[in-house]
Write an enzyme that holds these catalytic residues in place. Structure first.
Site, mmCIF file in Angstrom:
data_model
loop_
_atom_site.group_PDB
_atom_site.id
_atom_site.type_symbol
_atom_site.label_atom_id
_atom_site.label_comp_id
_atom_site.label_asym_id
_atom_site.label_seq_id
_atom_site.Cartn_x
_atom_site.Cartn_y
_atom_site.Cartn_z
ATOM 1 C CG PHE A 15 25.138 -3.465 7.059
ATOM 2 C CD1 PHE A 15 25.925 -2.663 6.237
ATOM 3 C CD2 PHE A 15 24.499 -2.884 8.142
ATOM 4 C CE1 PHE A 15 26.074 -1.307 6.503
ATOM 5 C CE2 PHE A 15 24.632 -1.527 8.412
ATOM 6 C CZ PHE A 15 25.421 -0.740 7.583
ATOM 7 C CD GLU A 153 46.051 -4.386 2.175
ATOM 8 O OE1 GLU A 153 46.471 -4.401 1.008
ATOM 9 O OE2 GLU A 153 46.700 -4.815 3.146
ATOM 10 N N GLY A 210 34.958 -10.896 23.075
ATOM 11 C CA GLY A 210 34.562 -10.861 21.670
ATOM 12 C C GLY A 210 35.698 -11.124 20.703
ATOM 13 C CD GLU A 213 33.799 -16.716 14.804
ATOM 14 O OE1 GLU A 213 33.081 -17.687 14.542
ATOM 15 O OE2 GLU A 213 34.341 -16.000 13.964
ATOM 16 C CG ASP A 224 41.843 -16.564 10.805
ATOM 17 O OD1 ASP A 224 40.978 -16.098 10.032
ATOM 18 O OD2 ASP A 224 42.761 -15.870 11.298
ATOM 19 C CE LYS A 228 43.376 -13.559 8.930
ATOM 20 N NZ LYS A 228 43.253 -13.279 10.380
ATOM 21 N N GLY A 325 38.535 -6.101 13.584
ATOM 22 C CA GLY A 325 37.690 -5.015 14.090
ATOM 23 C C GLY A 325 36.904 -4.405 12.947
HETATM 24 N N1 LIG Z 1 35.312 -8.744 11.716
HETATM 25 C C1 LIG Z 1 36.596 -8.622 11.420
HETATM 26 O O1 LIG Z 1 37.396 -8.084 12.193
HETATM 27 C C2 LIG Z 1 37.105 -9.123 10.094
HETATM 28 C C3 LIG Z 1 38.448 -8.857 9.736
HETATM 29 C C4 LIG Z 1 38.901 -9.274 8.482
HETATM 30 C C5 LIG Z 1 38.047 -9.984 7.655
HETATM 31 N N2 LIG Z 1 36.768 -10.262 8.063
HETATM 32 C C6 LIG Z 1 35.898 -11.013 7.135
HETATM 33 O O2 LIG Z 1 34.875 -10.132 6.687
HETATM 34 C C7 LIG Z 1 33.669 -10.879 6.446
HETATM 35 C C8 LIG Z 1 32.552 -10.236 7.267
HETATM 36 O O3 LIG Z 1 32.908 -10.295 8.641
HETATM 37 P P1 LIG Z 1 31.957 -9.715 9.773
HETATM 38 O O4 LIG Z 1 32.775 -9.738 11.014
HETATM 39 O O5 LIG Z 1 31.313 -8.459 9.309
HETATM 40 O O6 LIG Z 1 30.851 -10.868 9.848
HETATM 41 P P2 LIG Z 1 29.449 -10.816 10.615
HETATM 42 O O7 LIG Z 1 29.458 -9.758 11.654
HETATM 43 O O8 LIG Z 1 29.153 -12.226 11.002
HETATM 44 O O9 LIG Z 1 28.403 -10.348 9.483
HETATM 45 C C9 LIG Z 1 28.132 -11.144 8.376
HETATM 46 C C10 LIG Z 1 27.102 -10.460 7.518
HETATM 47 O O10 LIG Z 1 26.905 -11.271 6.343
HETATM 48 C C11 LIG Z 1 25.515 -11.517 6.195
HETATM 49 N N3 LIG Z 1 25.342 -12.823 5.533
HETATM 50 C C12 LIG Z 1 25.454 -14.045 6.081
HETATM 51 N N4 LIG Z 1 25.272 -14.991 5.147
HETATM 52 C C13 LIG Z 1 25.004 -14.334 3.996
HETATM 53 C C14 LIG Z 1 24.681 -14.755 2.693
HETATM 54 N N5 LIG Z 1 24.631 -16.047 2.366
HETATM 55 N N6 LIG Z 1 24.452 -13.809 1.739
HETATM 56 C C15 LIG Z 1 24.492 -12.496 2.060
HETATM 57 N N7 LIG Z 1 24.793 -12.030 3.287
HETATM 58 C C16 LIG Z 1 25.040 -12.945 4.232
HETATM 59 C C17 LIG Z 1 24.952 -11.498 7.586
HETATM 60 O O11 LIG Z 1 23.575 -11.240 7.493
HETATM 61 P P3 LIG Z 1 22.517 -11.934 8.483
HETATM 62 O O12 LIG Z 1 22.685 -11.199 9.774
HETATM 63 O O13 LIG Z 1 21.224 -11.677 7.806
HETATM 64 O O14 LIG Z 1 22.903 -13.383 8.571
HETATM 65 C C18 LIG Z 1 25.730 -10.319 8.175
HETATM 66 O O15 LIG Z 1 25.146 -9.099 7.785
HETATM 67 C C19 LIG Z 1 33.971 -12.309 6.865
HETATM 68 O O16 LIG Z 1 34.282 -13.045 5.712
HETATM 69 C C20 LIG Z 1 35.177 -12.174 7.780
HETATM 70 O O17 LIG Z 1 35.986 -13.324 7.799
HETATM 71 C C21 LIG Z 1 36.281 -9.848 9.248
#
Ligand SMILES: NC(=O)c1ccc[n+]([C@@H]2O[C@H](COP(=O)([O-])OP(=O)(O)OC[C@H]3O[C@@H](n4cnc5c(N)ncnc54)[C@H](OP(=O)(O)O)[C@@H]3O)[C@@H](O)[C@H]2O)c1
Length: 349
Positions: A15, A153, A210, A213, A224, A228, A325
């Protein structure tokens, strides 16, 4: 006559930005999907490393977002001590939404979550590149055997429907090549360097905003984009590549002088992911390239992404849009859900 409304009970792993983005969309527009799409989408469980909430009738998304923002999830009525594995086994959800961090080397722990959910007969929608870049063929087979959907997707260009354009809308074409700008961070840095910044300052600005990283290696060294590229190869061209099979060069060797020289020649540096047929094999590469200004990808600025799909029947088709995003990626998950609602369950070739 109005169609019956189908209910989708979602269990979310993760989340962060993406999970919250999906929750924001549902907190604002849940009724729209009931009225227009006959889809009643409910979050019934959410699990992170630190907390879990389960409410069999559905968690109010706005309440959950407020509780997370004020670090008060533990006070919610459905707060519980489940791990993600326990949630998948016990929440009686229809769909696993997998949005935990990407591990491009192993695909874990996401791949284990996905396998467990499919084995239980749950549909799976993931935003996570790792499982799809590394294990697509296996996960697609497992999903097909169980008659459930595997949605991904979000993994390329977030909510911009680049993968769907290829596997659905262009399904009648033979896709001969795909090339694009699939990493917004590097495109942002290159765009800033054209305005006179050196690489280090442009990276620092990307980090401040932001886009990048603290450890930018995954973006600037092309890992990355390579993940893809492997997904594009496997999903759109039926290949069996892993990220390690993708020839890779990042943008760290690009200097301000190189950018200025390209500008003087009417060209721009772009980090291009390319997948193409080489006889019977499919190859993929990520490398910086100088593009002439009239090239369809040359005008793509900042953190925006773009993909050109080269087909036999339609020629070149280019799609441009957000590549990252929370809400944009939450939208990708929503679009997979609505695809499920339309009865399209599997990527087919
Ligand atoms: N952000 C983007 O724009 C974007 C775009 C495309 C794809 N994605 C992909 O979508 C996924 C999520 O991205 P995000 O940006 O939402 O990441 P994020 O903000 O870093 O959030 C990651 C979430 O996963 C939880 N988590 C971490 N390790 C875990 C585990 N072992 N088991 C269960 N939950 C766990 C974290 O919880 P804690 O806080 O408790 O650690 C946090 O709630 C990633 O794989 C990313 O590559 C992201």
């Amino acid at each position: 006559m109005k169609s019956p409304v189908s209910t989708y009970r979602l269990a979310l792993v993760g989340f962060g930005s993406v999970g919250r983005g999906l929750a924001e969309i549902l907190s604002l527009h849940r009724q729209r999907f009931i009225d227009r799409n006959d889809a009643d989408i409910r979050i019934v469980a959410v699990c992170t490393r630190r907390w879990c909430v389960y409410e069999p009738n559905g968690i109010d998304a706005a309440t959950l977002l407020r509780a997370v923002a004020s670090d008060a999830v533990g006070a919610l009525p459905g707060a519980c001590a489940w791990s993600a594995d326990q949630m998948i086994a016990s929440a009686d959800a229809d769909v696993l939404v997998e949005a935990s961090p990407t591990d491009m080397a192993t695909g874990e722990p996401a791949t284990t979550y996905i396998r467990a959910a499919i084995a239980r007969g749950m549909h799976v929608i993931t935003a996570n590149k790792g499982p799809i870049a590394l294990h697509f063929a296996e996960l697609r087979r497992l999903a097909a055997e169980r008659g459930v959907m595997l949605g991904f997707e979000a993994t390329v260009m977030s909510g911009t429907p680049a993968l769907r354009l290829g596997w659905s809308d262009l399904a009648g074409c033979d896709i001969q090549e795909v090339r694009g700008i699939v990493n917004g961070t590097t495109n942002f840095i290159l765009t800033r360097m054209e305005r006179g910044m050196d690489y280090a300052s442009a990276l620092a600005e990307a980090q401040r905003l932001g886009y990048a990283e603290t450890d930018p290696t995954g973006d600037v060294e092309g890992y990355d984009a390579a993940g893809k590229a492997a997904i594009l190869a496997n999903v759109l061209m039926n290949a069996h590549l892993t990220p390690a099979d993708v020839e890779r060069e990042g943008i760290t060797g690009i200097t301000r002088d190189m950018v200025a020289a390209a500008s003087a020649a009417g060209e721009r540096w772009k980090l291009i992911a390319r997948v193409w047929r080489d006889g019977p094999t499919v190859r993929a590469a990520v490398r910086p390239m100088r593009l002439m200004l009239r090239h369809p990808l040359a005008g793509v600025d900042g953190a925006t992404n773009a993909l050109t799909i080269i087909t036999d029947l339609l020629g070149d088709v280019t799609i441009i849009g957000p590549g990252a995003g929370g809400v944009a990626t939450g939208f990708a998950i929503l679009s997979d859900l609505l695809t499920l609602q339309q009865g399209v369950r599997h990527v087919s070739f």
